[in-house]
Design a protein around this motif. Structure first.
Motif, PDB file in Angstrom:
ATOM      1  N   ARG A   4      -4.330  -2.485   4.989  1.00 51.57           N
ATOM      2  CA  ARG A   4      -5.227  -3.180   4.072  1.00 51.57           C
ATOM      3  C   ARG A   4      -6.624  -2.564   4.069  1.00 51.57           C
ATOM      4  N   THR A   5      -7.033  -2.020   5.226  1.00 49.18           N
ATOM      5  CA  THR A   5      -8.407  -1.517   5.340  1.00 49.18           C
ATOM      6  C   THR A   5      -8.491  -0.069   5.791  1.00 49.18           C
ATOM      7  N   ASP A  44      -3.396   1.250  -3.781  1.00 44.72           N
ATOM      8  CA  ASP A  44      -2.661   0.054  -4.182  1.00 44.72           C
ATOM      9  C   ASP A  44      -1.285   0.468  -4.695  1.00 44.72           C
ATOM     10  N   THR A  93       0.828  -1.206   0.000  1.00 44.81           N
ATOM     11  CA  THR A  93       0.000   0.000   0.000  1.00 44.81           C
ATOM     12  C   THR A  93       0.862   1.256   0.000  1.00 44.81           C
ATOM     13  N   ARG A  95      -7.862   2.349  -2.080  1.00 44.24           N
ATOM     14  CA  ARG A  95      -8.431   1.252  -1.293  1.00 44.24           C
ATOM     15  C   ARG A  95      -9.284   1.761  -0.156  1.00 44.24           C
ATOM     16  N   TRP A  96      -8.833   2.828   0.484  1.00 46.10           N
ATOM     17  CA  TRP A  96      -9.563   3.354   1.628  1.00 46.10           C
ATOM     18  C   TRP A  96      -9.166   4.808   1.850  1.00 46.10           C
TER      19      TRP A  96
END
Length: 480
Positions: free
Chosen positions: A288-289, A242, A229, A249-250
Motif C-alpha cells: 500500500r505504501t 494501482d 497493487t 502509488r509509490w
C-alpha cells in the motif's frame, strides 16, 4: 416303467444348469473383454506385469477359473437330457445368464479400476510458430482458463470452448505472466525487438478480456499482482501501481549494483530477492505504501543462479548459488524476516525436483522428489522444514502437481506408455483412491491441470512442440 425324478432333485439340476449358464456367460464376457484389451488397449504386441492394461492380469485368472467351474457343473448334468430339454430349466438358465452379465461387468469395472477418457479438446495452435508461455485459472465458478502464447491470450470457458482473445502489441511477444490474479486482474510482460523480458507490461481484466493499462519499462523487469497493487521491479526502482488504474502509488530505489531476481507476494505484502555483488537478500514491503517491513541477508556467498518466491505466507524462497558447494535449498522465514529453517535441495532422504512446480497448501510445501530411480511426492513444513509425509510412486515419474478440491492434491505420473492421476490427502499423503488411468491423454512434457469434483479434470498443454491440443478435459469412465 418310468420313475419320476423327485422334485428336489429336479430343482437342484435346474439350478445347476442355471448356474452353469451364468458362469459360462461371464466367462465369455471376460474372454471378449480380454481380447478387446489385447487388440485396442495394448500399445505393443506384448507387455509385462506392470505395463499391461490394468485388469488384464485379473481377467487372465478369472477366465479359466470361471470356465473350469462351468465345466465341472456341466459335467454333472450333461447326461441328464430331461433337465437340458426342460423348457422351464432352459428359461431359468437364460434368465440367469443374462442377469449374471451385470455383476460380471461390475467385476470388470473393479478389475480395471478408475479410468478417465478425453471428453473434449481444442485443435493445436496455429500458426505453428507461436509458443505457449503460461496459464491463469481465475477465481470463480465459471471454470474459465486463460492460456498465454507468444502472440496473444486466449480464454477458454468451463466447457473448453474458446472465449475472448487479446492480441499482443505489434512487434511484442508475451514472455511472462504474474503468478496470481487478484480480483481477476493479471499482469502480462512483453519483450520487444531485444530478447529481454519486461520491456512492457499490461494489466488485463480476465473477466472481460480487455486491457486496463500498459506501461513501458527499462528491461529486464519482473512484476507481480499483489492484492490491489501491481509491483514492478525495473532497473534502479521498485514501483507500486494501482492494479486496475495503473496509477503510480509509490516508488523506492534499488541500489545500482543490485538486481531483483524474484518477486511475488500476497495480501498487503510483497517479497523480492535481490542480488548485490556476491551477497543476496530478501526484502518485504507493504504494497500500500512501499514501506519496508523487513530485510534479511540470505546465507549465500556467490551469485545466485536461481531464485524463486514459493510462498508469501509463510515465507518460503528457493535459492541456488552458482558455487558448487553453495546454498541450494528452500529457505523459510517468519513474519518478521527471521530465519526459521530450511529444506535442502539434496538431503539425506531425497532430492527436491524443481519441475514440476511444487504446490503450497496452508503451511505445507508439497514437492516432487527423487531418491535414486524412485520417484515420489513429499510434504515439508513451512514453519521448520521437517518432512511431514512422503508418498512413493516407485517406477512412475511425477510429471505434474496441482491443488485439487479441498483437502486434496492431484499428482500426474507416467510409466512407459501409461499416464495416471492420483489424488492424495493434503494432511497425510494417503491416496484417496486407486490412481485413475488417463486413457490416450495428449499430454506434453510441460502442462498445467486443474482437478475438481467429482473427478473432472482440465489439462492445459504448455509443450513447445505445437502438435498437441492447447486444452482438453477428461471425465471418469467406467469399465470399457
Amino acid at each position: 416303467m418310468n420313475v419320476e425324478t423327485p422334485l428336489p432333485e429336479r430343482l437342484f439340476k435346474a439350478a445347476c444348469l442355471a448356474v452353469t449358464a451364468g458362469l459360462a456367460a461371464v466367462a465369455l464376457l471376460y474372454l471378449v473383454l480380454f481380447g478387446k484389451l489385447m487388440v485396442a488397449d495394448m500399445p505393443t504386441n506384448k507387455c509385462s506385469s506392470d505395463t499391461c492394461p490394468r485388469g488384464m492380469g485379473r481377467l487372465l485368472i478369472f477366465v479359466p477359473l470361471l470356465g473350469i467351474a462351468a465345466g465341472l457343473l456341466w459335467s454333472r448334468i450333461r447326461a441328464d437330457t430331461a433337465t437340458r430339454r426342460s423348457w422351464p430349466a432352459r428359461l431359468l438358465a437364460a434368465v440367469v445368464a443374462l442377469a449374471a452379465l451385470w455383476p460380471g461387468w461390475s467385476g470388470y469395472e473393479w478389475m480395471r479400476g478408475p479410468q478417465m477418457d478425453v471428453f473434449g479438446y481444442q485443435a493445436p495452435d496455429r500458426p505453428s510458430s507461436v509458443k505457449p508461455v503460461g496459464v491463469w485459472k481465475p477465481d470463480g465458478p465459471s471454470g474459465m482458463v486463460v492460456r498465454a502464447r507468444t502472440d496473444m491470450l486466449v480464454a477458454f470457458n468451463g466447457e473448453g470452448r474458446t472465449g475472448w482473445r487479446l492480441s499482443a502489441p505489434d512487434r511484442a511477444a508475451v514472455c511472462a505472466l504474474s503468478r496470481s490474479t487478484p480480483s481477476n486482474v493479471g499482469i502480462v510482460a512483453y519483450e520487444g525487438d531485444r530478447p529481454v523480458c519486461g520491456s512492457k507490461i499490461e494489466a488485463v481484466d480476465l473477466a472481460e478480456g480487455r486491457k486496463l493499462w500498459a506501461k513501458d519499462l527499462a528491461p529486464p523487469s519482473v512484476s507481480a499482482a499483489v492484492g490491489g497493487t501491481a509491483v514492478v521491479a525495473e532497473r534502479g526502482s521498485l514501483i507500486g501501481l494501482d492494479l486496475r488504474e495503473g496509477v503510480e502509488r509509490w516508488r523506492v530505489p534499488v541500489p545500482g549494483e543490485c538486481r531483483v531476481m524474484a518477486l511475488d507476494g500476497a495480501g498487503d505484502r510483497a517479497l523480492y530477492v535481490e542480488q548485490c555483488a556476491s551477497a543476496a537478500r530478501i526484502t518485504a514491503v507493504d504494497t500500500r505504501t512501499g514501506a519496508r517491513s523487513w530485510q534479511t541477508p540470505l546465507p549465500t556467498a556467490s551469485p545466485l543462479r536461481e531464485a524463486q518466491v514459493l510462498s508469501a505466507g509463510p515465507v518460503a524462497v528457493r535459492v541456488a548459488e552458482t558455487a558448487a558447494r553453495g546454498t541450494d535449498a528452500v529457505l523459510l522465514f517468519d513474519d518478521t524476516g527471521r530465519a526459521r529453517g530450511s529444506v535442502p535441495s539434496s538431503g539425506p532422504e531425497e532430492d527436491l525436483r524443481s519441475q514440476p512446480a511444487p504446490v503450497v497448501s496452508g503451511e505445507l510445501l508439497i514437492t516432487p522428489v527423487k531418491n535414486g530411480k524412485a520417484g515420489g511426492v513429499s510434504a515439508y513444513s513451512l514453519t521448520d522444514g521437517h518432512r511431514v509425509w512422503h508418498a512413493g510412486f516407485g517406477k512412475e515419474s511425477v510429471n505434474g502437481l496441482a491443488a485439487g478440491p479441498a483437502g486434496e492434491v492431484g499428482v500426474v505420473t507416467s510409466y512407459r506408455w501409461w499416464k495416471y492421476l492420483t489424488r492424495l490427502d493434503v494432511d497425510s499423503g494417503e491416496r484417496e483412491q486407486e490412481s485413475a488411468v488417463l486413457r490416450d491423454a495428449p499430454l506434453g512434457t510441460r502442462f498445467a491441470f486443474y482437478p475438481s469434483s467429482p473427478g473432472y479434470c482440465v489439462f492445459v498443454n504448455l509443450d513447445q512442440s505445437g502438435t498437441l491440443p492447447p486444452i482438453f478435459d477428461m471425465n471418469p469412465v467406467m469399465g470399457w
